[in-house]
Design a protein around this motif. Structure first.
Motif, short mmCIF file in Angstrom:
data_model
loop_
_atom_site.label_atom_id
_atom_site.label_comp_id
_atom_site.label_asym_id
_atom_site.label_seq_id
_atom_site.Cartn_x
_atom_site.Cartn_y
_atom_site.Cartn_z
N VAL A 175 4.89 8.91 -31.55
CA VAL A 175 5.80 8.00 -30.85
C VAL A 175 6.42 7.10 -31.90
O VAL A 175 5.72 6.65 -32.80
CB VAL A 175 5.01 7.14 -29.83
CG1 VAL A 175 5.95 6.27 -29.02
CG2 VAL A 175 4.20 8.02 -28.90
N ASP A 201 8.70 4.90 -24.29
CA ASP A 201 8.40 6.12 -25.07
C ASP A 201 6.89 6.35 -25.17
O ASP A 201 6.43 7.50 -25.12
CB ASP A 201 8.99 6.02 -26.47
CG ASP A 201 10.51 6.15 -26.45
OD1 ASP A 201 11.04 6.69 -25.45
OD2 ASP A 201 11.16 5.70 -27.42
N ALA A 209 4.97 9.62 -23.50
CA ALA A 209 4.23 10.56 -24.35
C ALA A 209 2.76 10.67 -23.96
O ALA A 209 2.00 11.43 -24.56
CB ALA A 209 4.33 10.10 -25.81
#
Ligand SMILES: Cc1cc2nc3c(=O)[nH]c(=O)nc-3n(C[C@H](O)[C@H](O)[C@H](O)COP(=O)(O)OP(=O)(O)OC[C@H]3O[C@@H](n4cnc5c(N)ncnc54)[C@H](O)[C@@H]3O)c2cc1C
Length: 396
Positions: free
Chosen positions: A189, A259, A263
């Motif tokens: 990430v 994000d 993930a």
């Protein structure tokens, strides 16, 4: 009569047993779970005050070998702009600096320490009833067994049976107004995370926090205001569905939060933030409450475990130093109640103020007022094992 009976082998119960044993008491821990714990993968941060309490009972070293240290906290707003960067606790001290670790690892380490010191812990021992008189107490367990002792320490957590036995009218935990999500991801990430830093995000839809471990795993949590998640909702919602629920709250912000959550695979969990209203009765004639059983706070200040560890040291010192059990329990309560109830209040204020309390938010609010996490001279003296507890009679 067999010594002190600690009910609950979580953080408060194991630490109290270690402290009482160090003070020379005979102690047995009775834990409801059949094995070392009911962990669902959660992590927590132990602050320097909690690590210092562990050091007083010679248990900081095994814990300092777990998880990873955190020495700094950054605060960013929803645009990603840094608002603050502060050192945390005692960053240069290898034993007492902040740590991030899995709850299960902490529980296992403390229970291992009990066994290493020869302190008995009975698993699958769920307390169901408690009777006490001037001389001692009897506890009964779900399997039909019972035990007697001179004192019962109720360390059985947020939904304490000892608390309701002590005071059947005692109010139970209340919903503090936020759902707490947490998870882990090892996926790459794009976060600017150094291994010894926690980043707090004052997001527009959620308070978010993340840390990157030395093994490049991102640990995160999100506190989201709204109605409590029902038991059916928690049982019936998949991690993927929770992820889809969270992402619209995080996507509008220019921070790494969305994000990180996107993930995250199935290691995504949710719980409700709960707390006990201040004023809970802590003492009976031969019973005392500690940890979450006495003063559970919502998680916003991140101090529940550290407060439980402080309780353990102060209770053992009080019982060691005072002339009678009754005066020891009074002394313990005198020292602990204002501090832990302030933590409940501050945490509730942070929670109620949603993601943007006026002038402050998240742990930095603790670092601005008189933070529970600040290790000052008064706290050092209170916890110091060799310093008699003020007001116990031995300090005169
Ligand atoms: C989402 C979330 C995040 C948190 N994050 C942090 C953080 O980062 N830092 C921090 O310091 N704190 C944090 N906390 C708070 C922290 O987890 C608690 O304050 C801490 O676990 C309290 O320890 P305890 O031993 O009092 O209770 P518990 O850990 O709940 O232990 C109670 C024990 O008693 C046992 N028990 C229960 N009933 C009985 C019975 N009838 N008979 C025998 N045994 C029984 C249970 O099985 C359990 O082992 C967080 C809490 C939550 C919910």
């Amino acid at each position: 009569m067999a010594g002190i009976m600690v009910i609950g082998g979580g953080i408060a119960g194991t630490a109290t047993a270690l402290a009482l044993h160090k003070a020379g008491f005979e102690v047995t821990v009775h834990e409801a779970h059949p094995d070392t714990g009911e962990d669902i993968g959660a992590f927590l941060t132990l602050a320097s005050n909690g690590m210092r309490a562990l050091a007083q009972i010679d248990a900081a070293e095994p814990v300092a070998g777990l998880g990873f240290p955190i020495s700094r906290m950054n605060v960013i707003d929803e645009t990603g702009t840094e608002l603050a960067a502060v050192p945390l606790g005692e960053p240069d001290h290898p034993l007492t600096r902040y740590r991030c670790l899995r709850r299960a690892e902490l529980g296992a380490a403390l229970q291992h320490e009990l066994r290493r010191r020869g302190i008995p812990i009975r698993h699958a021992a769920r307390l169901t009833a408690l009777r006490e008189d001037e001389t001692g107490a009897t506890v009964e367990f779900a399997d039909g067994s019972s035990a007697t002792g001179e004192l019962v320490v109720g360390a059985d957590g947020l939904r304490s049976t000892v608390r309701s036995q002590l005071d059947p009218a005692a109010p139970g935990p209340e919903y503090a107004g936020q759902r707490v999500f947490y998870g882990y991801t090892t996926a790459a990430v794009p976060v600017d995370g150094e291994p010894d830093r926690i980043t707090m995000v004052r997001g527009s839809g959620a308070a978010f926090g993340y840390l990157v471990s030395p093994a490049a795993e991102t640990y995160w949590f999100a506190r989201v205001p709204g109605p409590a998640a029902t038991a059916e909702e928690i049982a019936g919602t998949t991690p993927e569905q929770w992820r889809e629920h969270l992402l619209p709250l995080l996507r509008p912000d220019r921070t790494p939060a969305a994000d990180i959550v996107a993930a995250t695979d199935e290691r995504l969990m949710v719980t409700n933030a709960l707390h006990l209203a201040p004023g809970t009765r802590w003492q009976g004639r031969r019973t005392v409450l500690i940890g979450d059983a006495a003063h559970a706070a919502s998680p916003a200040t991140g101090q529940g475990a550290s407060m439980a560890l402080e309780d353990a040291v102060v209770l053992a010192k009080a019982l060691r130093d005072a002339d009678t059990t009754a005066s020891a329990l009074d002394c313990y309560e005198l020292h602990r109640r204002p501090r832990v109830e302030q933590n409940i209040t501050v945490s509730a204020q942070l929670t109620a103020s949603r993601t943007r309390p006026p002038g402050s938010s998240g742990p930095q609010a603790q670092d601005s007022a008189r933070p529970a996490s600040r290790v000052d001279d008064e706290l050092i003296r209170l916890l110091d094992w060799d310093t008699p507890l003020p007001g116990s009679g031995r300090d005169a």
